[in-house]
Write a protein that holds these residues in place. Sequence first.
Motif, PDB file in Angstrom:
ATOM      1  N   GLU A  17       7.225  -8.780   8.073  1.00 52.69           N
ATOM      2  CA  GLU A  17       8.289  -9.665   7.580  1.00 52.69           C
ATOM      3  C   GLU A  17       9.511  -8.890   7.077  1.00 52.69           C
ATOM      4  OE1 GLU A  17       5.194  -9.494   4.135  1.00 52.69           O
ATOM      5  OE2 GLU A  17       5.202  -9.543   6.339  1.00 52.69           O
ATOM      6  N   ASN A  18       9.370  -7.566   6.886  1.00 54.49           N
ATOM      7  CA  ASN A  18      10.483  -6.762   6.373  1.00 54.49           C
ATOM      8  C   ASN A  18      11.185  -5.937   7.446  1.00 54.49           C
ATOM      9  OD1 ASN A  18       9.880  -7.661   3.774  1.00 54.49           O
ATOM     10  ND2 ASN A  18       8.465  -5.968   3.398  1.00 54.49           N
ATOM     11  N   ILE A  19      10.756  -6.060   8.695  1.00 55.96           N
ATOM     12  CA  ILE A  19      11.332  -5.228   9.757  1.00 55.96           C
ATOM     13  C   ILE A  19      12.830  -5.421   9.871  1.00 55.96           C
ATOM     14  CG2 ILE A  19      11.418  -4.964  12.271  1.00 55.96           C
ATOM     15  CD1 ILE A  19       8.360  -5.332  12.281  1.00 55.96           C
ATOM     16  N   TRP A  20      13.309  -6.635   9.689  1.00 54.65           N
ATOM     17  CA  TRP A  20      14.750  -6.890   9.855  1.00 54.65           C
ATOM     18  C   TRP A  20      15.593  -6.165   8.808  1.00 54.65           C
ATOM     19  CZ3 TRP A  20      17.726  -9.416   6.122  1.00 54.65           C
ATOM     20  CH2 TRP A  20      17.016 -10.081   5.105  1.00 54.65           C
ATOM     21  N   GLN A  21      14.950  -5.667   7.750  1.00 58.03           N
ATOM     22  CA  GLN A  21      15.688  -4.979   6.692  1.00 58.03           C
ATOM     23  C   GLN A  21      15.776  -3.470   6.907  1.00 58.03           C
ATOM     24  OE1 GLN A  21      13.171  -6.610   3.526  1.00 58.03           O
ATOM     25  NE2 GLN A  21      14.935  -7.776   2.786  1.00 58.03           N
ATOM     26  N   ILE A  22      15.163  -2.959   7.969  1.00 58.57           N
ATOM     27  CA  ILE A  22      15.244  -1.523   8.263  1.00 58.57           C
ATOM     28  C   ILE A  22      16.694  -1.121   8.519  1.00 58.57           C
ATOM     29  CG2 ILE A  22      14.632   0.251   9.965  1.00 58.57           C
ATOM     30  CD1 ILE A  22      11.936  -1.117  10.301  1.00 58.57           C
ATOM     31  N   ASN A  23      17.077   0.017   7.973  1.00 57.68           N
ATOM     32  CA  ASN A  23      18.429   0.534   8.163  1.00 57.68           C
ATOM     33  C   ASN A  23      18.410   1.846   8.934  1.00 57.68           C
ATOM     34  OD1 ASN A  23      20.023  -1.411   6.584  1.00 57.68           O
ATOM     35  ND2 ASN A  23      18.869  -0.605   4.842  1.00 57.68           N
ATOM     36  N   VAL A  24      19.453   2.067   9.691  1.00 61.04           N
ATOM     37  CA  VAL A  24      19.620   3.313  10.439  1.00 61.04           C
ATOM     38  C   VAL A  24      20.384   4.301   9.577  1.00 61.04           C
ATOM     39  CG1 VAL A  24      20.663   4.362  12.476  1.00 61.04           C
ATOM     40  CG2 VAL A  24      19.563   2.118  12.640  1.00 61.04           C
ATOM     41  N   GLU A  25      19.858   5.523   9.474  1.00 58.87           N
ATOM     42  CA  GLU A  25      20.526   6.544   8.686  1.00 58.87           C
ATOM     43  C   GLU A  25      21.357   7.487   9.547  1.00 58.87           C
ATOM     44  OE1 GLU A  25      18.084   8.424   5.778  1.00 58.87           O
ATOM     45  OE2 GLU A  25      17.952   6.534   4.664  1.00 58.87           O
ATOM     46  N   LYS A  26      20.871   7.775  10.763  1.00 55.37           N
ATOM     47  CA  LYS A  26      21.619   8.645  11.668  1.00 55.37           C
ATOM     48  C   LYS A  26      21.371   8.219  13.111  1.00 55.37           C
ATOM     49  CE  LYS A  26      21.574  12.745   8.661  1.00 55.37           C
ATOM     50  NZ  LYS A  26      21.250  14.194   8.548  1.00 55.37           N
ATOM     51  N   THR A  27      22.387   8.396  13.941  1.00 56.50           N
ATOM     52  CA  THR A  27      22.281   8.087  15.363  1.00 56.50           C
ATOM     53  C   THR A  27      22.819   9.259  16.176  1.00 56.50           C
ATOM     54  OG1 THR A  27      22.597   5.709  14.955  1.00 56.50           O
ATOM     55  CG2 THR A  27      22.960   6.497  17.199  1.00 56.50           C
ATOM     56  N   TRP A  28      22.006   9.742  17.110  1.00 57.08           N
ATOM     57  CA  TRP A  28      22.425  10.787  18.044  1.00 57.08           C
ATOM     58  C   TRP A  28      22.523  10.197  19.453  1.00 57.08           C
ATOM     59  CZ3 TRP A  28      19.291  11.935  13.938  1.00 57.08           C
ATOM     60  CH2 TRP A  28      19.552  13.097  13.203  1.00 57.08           C
ATOM     61  N   VAL A  29      23.573  10.505  20.160  1.00 59.54           N
ATOM     62  CA  VAL A  29      23.733  10.118  21.561  1.00 59.54           C
ATOM     63  C   VAL A  29      24.172  11.350  22.344  1.00 59.54           C
ATOM     64  CG1 VAL A  29      24.928   8.640  23.220  1.00 59.54           C
ATOM     65  CG2 VAL A  29      24.376   7.746  20.944  1.00 59.54           C
ATOM     66  N   ASN A  30      23.449  11.657  23.429  1.00 59.98           N
ATOM     67  CA  ASN A  30      23.775  12.828  24.249  1.00 59.98           C
ATOM     68  C   ASN A  30      23.754  14.109  23.419  1.00 59.98           C
ATOM     69  OD1 ASN A  30      23.986  12.620  27.023  1.00 59.98           O
ATOM     70  ND2 ASN A  30      26.185  13.024  27.068  1.00 59.98           N
ATOM     71  N   GLY A  31      22.893  14.130  22.404  1.00 63.39           N
ATOM     72  CA  GLY A  31      22.768  15.306  21.550  1.00 63.39           C
ATOM     73  C   GLY A  31      23.805  15.410  20.456  1.00 63.39           C
ATOM     74  N   ASN A  32      24.730  14.461  20.397  1.00 63.91           N
ATOM     75  CA  ASN A  32      25.774  14.467  19.365  1.00 63.91           C
ATOM     76  C   ASN A  32      25.455  13.463  18.271  1.00 63.91           C
ATOM     77  OD1 ASN A  32      27.522  16.370  20.686  1.00 63.91           O
ATOM     78  ND2 ASN A  32      28.136  14.731  22.094  1.00 63.91           N
ATOM     79  N   LEU A  33      25.625  13.872  17.039  1.00 68.90           N
ATOM     80  CA  LEU A  33      25.473  12.957  15.911  1.00 68.90           C
ATOM     81  C   LEU A  33      26.711  12.070  15.869  1.00 68.90           C
ATOM     82  CD1 LEU A  33      23.825  12.161  13.369  1.00 68.90           C
ATOM     83  CD2 LEU A  33      25.151  13.856  12.103  1.00 68.90           C
ATOM     84  N   VAL A  34      26.558  10.786  16.217  1.00 67.92           N
ATOM     85  CA  VAL A  34      27.713   9.889  16.313  1.00 67.92           C
ATOM     86  C   VAL A  34      27.821   8.943  15.124  1.00 67.92           C
ATOM     87  CG1 VAL A  34      27.755   9.994  18.834  1.00 67.92           C
ATOM     88  CG2 VAL A  34      26.431   8.190  17.702  1.00 67.92           C
ATOM     89  N   TYR A  35      26.754   8.869  14.319  1.00 69.90           N
ATOM     90  CA  TYR A  35      26.816   8.011  13.137  1.00 69.90           C
ATOM     91  C   TYR A  35      25.881   8.568  12.076  1.00 69.90           C
ATOM     92  CZ  TYR A  35      25.533   4.310   9.889  1.00 69.90           C
ATOM     93  OH  TYR A  35      25.267   3.611   8.751  1.00 69.90           O
ATOM     94  N   GLN A  36      26.325   8.537  10.832  1.00 69.72           N
ATOM     95  CA  GLN A  36      25.418   8.757   9.713  1.00 69.72           C
ATOM     96  C   GLN A  36      25.848   7.873   8.558  1.00 69.72           C
ATOM     97  OE1 GLN A  36      25.273  12.806   8.443  1.00 69.72           O
ATOM     98  NE2 GLN A  36      27.440  12.950   7.901  1.00 69.72           N
ATOM     99  N   LYS A  37      24.866   7.348   7.873  1.00 69.41           N
ATOM    100  CA  LYS A  37      25.113   6.374   6.810  1.00 69.41           C
ATOM    101  C   LYS A  37      25.826   7.027   5.637  1.00 69.41           C
ATOM    102  CE  LYS A  37      22.684   2.738   4.268  1.00 69.41           C
ATOM    103  NZ  LYS A  37      21.367   2.131   3.994  1.00 69.41           N
TER     104      LYS A  37
END
Length: 553
Positions: free
Chosen positions: A533-553
Amino acid sequence: MKMIARTFTASLLLLTLSPALVLAKSTLIKNIQGYTIADNKLSQFSAIAFTNDKIDKIYSASEPLPSHKGLTIIDGEGKTLLPGLIDSHGHILNYGLSLLRADLVNSRSEQDAVNKTLAYAKANTTLTWIQGRGWNQSQWPSNAFPSAKSLDALFPDRPVWLKRVDGHAGWANTKAMALAGINKDTVSPEGGEIIKDSQGMPTGVFIDNAMALIDNSIAPLTIKQQKQVLIKAMDSLASYGLTSVHDAGIDRENLLAFKELSQENAMTIRVNAMLYLPSPQWQQTLAQGHYRSPDDMLSFNSVKIQADGALGSRGAALLADYSDHPGHKGLLLNTPAAFEQLVQTSMAHGFQVNSHAIGDHANKLVLDSYEKLIKASDSKALRHRVEHAQVLRLEDIPRFAELGVIAAMQATHATSDKNMAQDRLGPNRILGAYAWRKLLDANAIIAAGSDFPVESPNPFYGLHASITRQDHDNKPQGGWFAAEKMSAVEAFRSFTLDAAYAGHQEHIIGSLAAGKKADFILLDNNLFTIPAENIWQINVEKTWVNGNLVYQK
């Protein structure tokens, strides 16, 4: 939220001069709870190493880790790492525009939507047209379509055009209709409807193909403007953990904007584009063939064709009358002959065909056409798709696997539609609606998505809905038609490897393994151990695309 710079000028210059001169950038992320699909089952690992855009190796807890000179080591602090999530059906330009327009998603009534639009207009005084999106009359006490009158009271002189949440209906004020030349004598176009009152006057609501009557009065975006909107959208999508999106219905100019962004190394996430048919110069675009950027950030090998409208606006094409609207069966947006011609032409050019079908009539039409034309074109290997596959006759469900057709579905549609779907469909047809379990049990492949901006692009909303069949208030208890739930692993696979398969990209993305692209995300919680019931509350802290860090919280 912090977005990471997309370009590294020195590296690009080296790459231009000679690939051999590019310095390898090796990274190890250790101390993680890693999960991926391997050998058709969930596999765990504790570290991942990658160089530039490719994965070198994933490590189990018992394996020694590398520590050579020049290796960048990141401590994952015991957090969860997953393959980048893939949305198999979204609308990137429209999502970007929704971030720049009046947000009506949570409007509680027609007047509340008008008030939100007024607040937006006051904050954007230079705009000629006031545009917004997100209203849903099914969530209002009236449960009735809005009218131009409520807008006219506050907007007598500025044109207003507000799209319904599903994008299949629009609400205009009198000024907008006047600029578009809409009056009592205007006839509804094929595949669309101008809602009129008892005196025959347009009420301000336009369904499906009729929306173009207003849209065509608004100046289109330039390529430069489109690129700015697309960048804003892609940056936002990366923050939700999406590393790849199948853009479900672009035109030639939109494709050109994506190509320019790709060539400028300005794409935050991967895009698999579907050309909308028919749209301007679509034949010429198909004749030019497939497109794939050298870094695989942009792919174009598919088309999007619309068979019908949406359930909420009663535009979905049903075989029998709507249960809550006798005498009305919805709308086919193309005649069966015209639809079949579009499919045939696309298959002949070697393009994957992705057909929007909501109602059981539309789904039957699509499957019938596929069955005939896949055989004639010998194109089963192209992995044709049904987008939404929302309301199916029970006898049509086995046809997906038999024809090799993928069901591209959006789990949050079920939890959003649950308050009205059974009213629209009745007690029997609902059994073939949002039927994930029946499809999986019939060996169909489900590629998950959200249909943003119709729904939130947050994939954890979709994972939650897939696994629980509940809204964010955990209702209804036990889940809505709970027998159709997916397991956590099935839902995860639908947003990763199966979504990649639906885009002909399972060899490079969708799972984590040596040689595949370095697309992955770091989370603040564990998808597989957190209470469902809590899965929808998961947050992303970092995202890598093509080996590049494109997002961090």
